[in-house]
Design an enzyme around this catalytic site. Structure first.
Site, short mmCIF file in Angstrom:
data_model
loop_
_atom_site.label_atom_id
_atom_site.label_comp_id
_atom_site.label_asym_id
_atom_site.label_seq_id
_atom_site.Cartn_x
_atom_site.Cartn_y
_atom_site.Cartn_z
N HIS A 75 18.11 -16.17 -14.50
CA HIS A 75 19.34 -15.46 -14.87
C HIS A 75 20.28 -16.40 -15.62
O HIS A 75 20.10 -17.62 -15.62
CB HIS A 75 20.06 -14.91 -13.62
N LYS A 131 25.60 -16.44 -13.07
CA LYS A 131 25.23 -15.66 -11.88
C LYS A 131 25.57 -16.46 -10.63
O LYS A 131 25.18 -17.62 -10.49
CB LYS A 131 23.75 -15.29 -11.91
#
Length: 240
Positions: free
Chosen positions: A132, A136
């Site tokens: 990600h 995040k």
């Protein structure tokens, strides 16, 4: 017209508003964010509350659902086990769904895993990798946890979150879960099955957060007016 109370006005919240504005039969009636959490105490009974905020909002969302009976579409991640139990308890009062990922592709991914894992697990080692963007906050991702649950629904395996040092030989009943963070990656998840002289992998890559939002809006349309119950994506999207 389905009226939505949206909780959360970050990147996902803004994208939800954009997609809903382009979708017939549904509208955002009001928005609650961390600048006005008190709105949850006085907001009227809308058809659906969509919560894509942070765990800190859960108490207010629970109170709102209990007070109004509004259906809940929850996409917030990073909850503790107790907080997840609180969401399940809301099903006594309203139609409820919680998912870390509303992508239709991930829903199919989970279904495939549930079908192939019983065939492969005795002779293959299983690992999960997720990637990600650098912003995040939680790791591993909620989607990685969903995939783990699809691979190991009975909790037969030990989940290992990364490895370090002299770990010794890899135990058979172990699933490694590895989180990579960097750049602007919307989300990539791979489940790998390592066998003798062969590797079988399934990968899902999101190139935009819009895929999550599209699924969430479809879910909101499907859950509105449903009787109190804890629903799954399969029930609402695939009519299973």
């Amino acid at each position: 017209m389905i009226n939505v109370l949206l909780v959360g006005n970050g990147r996902m919240g803004k994208l939800i508003q954009e997609v809903i504005s382009e979708t017939e039969g549904i509208c955002v009636a009001d928005v609650v964010d961390d600048t006005c959490p008190e709105k949850l105490q006085s907001a009227p009974a809308y058809d659906v509350v969509m919560d894509f905020s942070a765990p800190a909002s859960l108490s207010g969302v629970c109170d709102y659902v209990k007070r109004t009976g509004a259906a809940l579409v929850s996409g917030t991640t990073g909850y503790s086990e107790r907080e997840l139990e609180l969401i399940k308890e809301l099903a006594e009062h309203a139609a409820v769904i919680h998912s870390a990922n509303y992508s239709l592709g991930i829903a199919v991914f989970r279904r495939v895993l549930s079908e192939i894992t019983p065939v492969l697990k005795d002779s293959f080692d299983i690992e999960i990798t997720e990637t990600h963007h650098h912003g995040k906050a939680d790791a591993p991702s909620g989607t990685a946890k969903l995939l783990l649950a699809a691979v190991d629904p009975g909790g037969e395996y030990d989940a290992v979150y990364g490895r370090q040092g002299n770990c010794g030989a890899r135990p058979k009943k172990e699933i490694g879960i590895h989180a990579l963070r960097g750049g602007t990656v919307a989300g990539t998840h791979t489940v790998s099955f390592f066998g003798d002289d062969e590797i079988f992998e399934i990968t899902h890559t999101a190139t935009s957060r819009r895929i999550f939002v599209n699924g969430a809006v479809k879910t909101a349309l499907a859950i509105a007016g449903k009787p109190p119950k804890m629903y799954s994506l399969e029930e609402l999207i695939f009519n299973k």
